[in-house]
Design a protein around this motif. Structure first.
Motif, PDB file in Angstrom:
ATOM      1  N   UNK A 136       0.814  -1.202   0.000  1.00 37.90           N
ATOM      2  CA  UNK A 136       0.000   0.000   0.000  1.00 37.90           C
ATOM      3  C   UNK A 136       0.848   1.252   0.000  1.00 37.90           C
ATOM      4  N   UNK A 137       0.799   2.004   1.100  1.00 34.34           N
ATOM      5  CA  UNK A 137       1.454   3.309   1.127  1.00 34.34           C
ATOM      6  C   UNK A 137       2.972   3.266   0.964  1.00 34.34           C
ATOM      7  N   UNK A 138       3.688   2.228   1.422  1.00 36.40           N
ATOM      8  CA  UNK A 138       5.127   2.204   1.126  1.00 36.40           C
ATOM      9  C   UNK A 138       5.446   2.307  -0.359  1.00 36.40           C
ATOM     10  N   UNK A 139       4.593   1.707  -1.205  1.00 36.38           N
ATOM     11  CA  UNK A 139       4.829   1.829  -2.648  1.00 36.38           C
ATOM     12  C   UNK A 139       4.236   3.121  -3.207  1.00 36.38           C
ATOM     13  N   UNK A 140       3.245   3.676  -2.525  1.00 40.28           N
ATOM     14  CA  UNK A 140       2.789   5.023  -2.897  1.00 40.28           C
ATOM     15  C   UNK A 140       3.939   6.006  -2.726  1.00 40.28           C
ATOM     16  N   UNK A 141       4.709   5.818  -1.658  1.00 39.48           N
ATOM     17  CA  UNK A 141       5.836   6.704  -1.384  1.00 39.48           C
ATOM     18  C   UNK A 141       6.967   6.607  -2.385  1.00 39.48           C
ATOM     19  N   UNK A 142       6.995   5.557  -3.209  1.00 41.59           N
ATOM     20  CA  UNK A 142       8.035   5.457  -4.239  1.00 41.59           C
ATOM     21  C   UNK A 142       7.912   6.566  -5.276  1.00 41.59           C
ATOM     22  N   UNK A 143       6.688   7.077  -5.437  1.00 43.56           N
ATOM     23  CA  UNK A 143       6.478   8.240  -6.318  1.00 43.56           C
ATOM     24  C   UNK A 143       5.302   9.023  -5.732  1.00 43.56           C
ATOM     25  N   UNK A 144       5.607   9.777  -4.708  1.00 47.83           N
ATOM     26  CA  UNK A 144       4.571  10.408  -3.902  1.00 47.83           C
ATOM     27  C   UNK A 144       3.757  11.415  -4.698  1.00 47.83           C
ATOM     28  N   UNK A 145       4.375  12.059  -5.701  1.00 50.18           N
ATOM     29  CA  UNK A 145       3.645  13.078  -6.463  1.00 50.18           C
ATOM     30  C   UNK A 145       2.604  12.472  -7.390  1.00 50.18           C
ATOM     31  N   UNK A 146       2.633  11.152  -7.579  1.00 51.12           N
ATOM     32  CA  UNK A 146       1.617  10.465  -8.370  1.00 51.12           C
ATOM     33  C   UNK A 146       0.703   9.644  -7.465  1.00 51.12           C
ATOM     34  N   UNK A 147       1.289   8.908  -6.530  1.00 48.67           N
ATOM     35  CA  UNK A 147       0.507   8.018  -5.674  1.00 48.67           C
ATOM     36  C   UNK A 147      -0.424   8.738  -4.730  1.00 48.67           C
ATOM     37  N   UNK A 148       0.076   9.784  -4.067  1.00 49.28           N
ATOM     38  CA  UNK A 148      -0.755  10.492  -3.090  1.00 49.28           C
ATOM     39  C   UNK A 148      -1.940  11.210  -3.743  1.00 49.28           C
ATOM     40  N   UNK A 149      -1.763  11.937  -4.862  1.00 44.49           N
ATOM     41  CA  UNK A 149      -2.945  12.520  -5.526  1.00 44.49           C
ATOM     42  C   UNK A 149      -3.967  11.468  -5.940  1.00 44.49           C
ATOM     43  N   UNK A 150      -3.484  10.295  -6.355  1.00 48.80           N
ATOM     44  CA  UNK A 150      -4.412   9.226  -6.726  1.00 48.80           C
ATOM     45  C   UNK A 150      -5.240   8.789  -5.523  1.00 48.80           C
ATOM     46  N   UNK A 151      -4.601   8.627  -4.395  1.00 50.15           N
ATOM     47  CA  UNK A 151      -5.295   8.199  -3.176  1.00 50.15           C
ATOM     48  C   UNK A 151      -6.330   9.237  -2.743  1.00 50.15           C
ATOM     49  N   UNK A 152      -5.927  10.506  -2.711  1.00 48.87           N
ATOM     50  CA  UNK A 152      -6.835  11.571  -2.258  1.00 48.87           C
ATOM     51  C   UNK A 152      -7.985  11.752  -3.247  1.00 48.87           C
TER      52      UNK A 152
END
Length: 549
Positions: free
Chosen positions: A201-217
């Motif tokens: 989950x979030x550990x792999x979101x953190x691999x590219x936070x500028x893409x993963x975090x906007x997707x989650x939100x």
């Protein structure tokens, strides 16, 4: 006597006092009480009901996209270590999609008949890495030859080890084991099948936070909050917000890639963020039909087979937990013991099929796709069956499949943050059928839940990149079995929960454990709805011996 008679005659009964109101349970004045509910009432479509055909097709494509993430993750982990290039990775993804499509169709027709996607399993990673490590000292003319030789060795171990699930399944062993389950065991079992995947989950979101975090939100806001803006938006966003968010964030990632945002970053960041760094689109063939033994003749080695047997057992335990979650999210009863047995037996046949067609790992019930049932509130069996058409189509037409396989993995990881959480929450809901205020149940639940997460965490943290875990004896196959079993949260939770629940005041806590509620669902005809949800289609059961049903 006259006086006595007059006295009795003139005696008036004492006035009756108004009856005192019954004592109300503590806290009842603070809000409503919610009794246990066997089925979720807020599902839009359950296992038998189906959306319109256009919606069915879109929902099926959504299931394909969700399972594609795990497929690409597994190929990304294993293929480079095997010596394979982008072209080999594309063919491995095609093989995984093809076997997943066939196994899903078989499982929904002749297995549990629940709307569960059978996708590639991470449980086989340790055993596959062991095979790769054993062959690392061998000499090959090229890296591609090393890749093909390793694939043939994995094929052989998958083929032979599949026999264990076939025997344990159709031999009714798994079904008999589930008779020792109670809601106190099922709760942590289903919980950890979701929570245990937190590393994806979030550990792999953190691999590219500028893409993963906007997707989650964006997914949370659009799927949960924006649907309440307008009645029309509700039905669209509730079911298809996932596809819309993937399209928007994927386009955003493409803009960043073209703008050169990742030209001067680490290689790992390029792999996670860029949409063109996998080279899958340029390497994938236009048309390639997976066929048996496409990598060559399988290689059989006893040490590899025993290690893979441990992975097969783990994948079975994970599938059972996922089936329980799927039954609740599809509006069905819990799968009876005979249904669990035949589904694991069929999963063994599916692993045999995986070995024949050159899949790099075996298949198991996909946790993320079960979470998608809860996200969309659509538990239709037909939707999942139609999704197999997408899997098989994109496995044959490689360029089209490679196009979607280029979606950055942090986007999938953001999706999994939500889907795995839904499955974990469904696990919590099973405790309503047991005594939630029993200290004995609280103890069993707590120790199963905590050790089901903590023990695998220890094994994962002490496993190196070559697959060597904490158990390191001279027998490599023995190491692989134990390291694989104790790296699996559902397997550990099953072992701990079943042992403690059935040995700690089990007989005196029969009702508190919720066993009377569970027993009818474990028997073939214990509940009238069992036959409705789990009988074979087209009266096939009339031609199959009852011991195999």
């Amino acid at each position: 006597m006259g006086e006595t008679h007059n006295h009795e005659h003139n005696h008036q009964p004492p006035p009756q006092q108004a009856a005192a109101p019954p004592a109300m349970p503590l806290g009842s004045a603070r809000g409503p009480m919610f009794p246990p509910a066997e089925q979720l009432l807020q599902l839009n479509y359950c296992i038998h009901s189906n959306p319109s055909w256009p919606q069915t097709v879109l929902l099926a494509f959504q299931h394909y996209i969700v399972m594609l993430g795990t497929t690409v993750m597994i190929a990304t982990v294993l293929v480079p270590q095997m010596g394979g290039g982008p072209g080999d990775k594309a063919r491995v993804i095609q093989s995984l999609l093809f076997t997943s499509g066939v196994n899903t169709l078989l499982q929904t027709l002749f297995g549990t008949r629940l709307p569960t996607v059978m996708g590639p399993s991470f449980a086989y990673i340790i055993s596959a890495l062991s095979v790769i490590n054993d062959l690392s000292d061998s000499t090959f003319r090229s890296e591609h030859q090393r890749f093909e030789h390793t694939m043939r060795a994995i094929q052989g171990s998958l083929i032979v080890s599949s026999i264990i699930n076939i025997i344990l399944g159709y031999g009714q062993v798994w079904g008999k084991l589930t008779r020792f389950f109670s809601p106190v065991v099922i709760t942590p079992l289903v919980c950890v099948v979701g929570l245990g995947l937190s590393g994806r989950g979030f550990p792999q979101v953190g691999d590219c936070i500028e893409i993963g975090l906007p997707m989650l939100i964006l997914l949370v806001i659009s799927q949960q909050y924006m649907q309440r803006v307008h009645p029309v938006a509700q039905s669209i966003l509730e079911r298809f917000a996932l596809l819309l968010c993937i399209g928007l964030i994927w386009a955003f990632a493409a803009i960043l890639t073209v703008a050169g945002a990742y030209n001067h970053v680490k290689e790992q960041t390029k792999m996670s963020c860029r949409i063109d760094h996998s080279f899958l689109l340029s390497s994938a063939p236009w048309i390639k039909v997976p066929y048996p033994f496409q990598w060559g003749t399988p290689i059989f080695r006893a040490s590899h087979v025993f290690g893979m047997m441990g992975a097969a057992l783990v994948s079975s335990a994970e599938s059972i937990a996922t089936f329980y979650a799927a039954s609740r999210l599809a509006g069905a009863t819990l799968p009876p013991a005979h249904v669990v047995s035949r589904s694991i037996g069929l999963q063994g046949i599916g692993q045999l099929f995986d070995g024949f067609f050159g899949a790099v790992v075996g298949t198991t019930a996909s946790v993320e796709n079960v979470g998608l049932l809860g996200l969309t509130r659509v538990g239709s069996r037909r939707v999942v069956q139609i999704s197999t058409a997408f899997m098989i189509f994109f496995s044959i037409f490689g360029k089209f499949g490679a196009f979607f396989a280029q979606i950055p993995l942090p986007i999938f990881a953001a999706i999994y943050c939500i889907l795995y959480g839904i499955v974990a929450a469904i696990g919590i809901s099973f405790i309503q059928f047991a005594n939630k205020n029993s200290m004995r149940n609280i103890y069993v639940l707590g120790i199963s839940l905590f050790l089901g997460i903590s023990i695998p965490q220890y094994f994962v943290m002490n496993t190196d990149i070559t697959g060597h875990g904490p158990v390191r004896t001279p027998a490599g196959w023995f190491n692989d079995i134990l390291n694989t079993i104790f790296s699996s949260p559902p397997t550990v939770a099953t072992i701990v929960g079943t042992v403690v629940d059935n040995t700690l005041e089990a007989r005196h806590s029969y009702d508190d454990r919720g066993v009377p509620w569970l027993v009818p669902f474990q028997r073939r005809k214990g509940d009238s709805r069992n036959e409705e949800f789990y009988s074979y289609p087209l009266r096939i059961n009339e031609y199959i011996p009852s011991r195999f049903l």
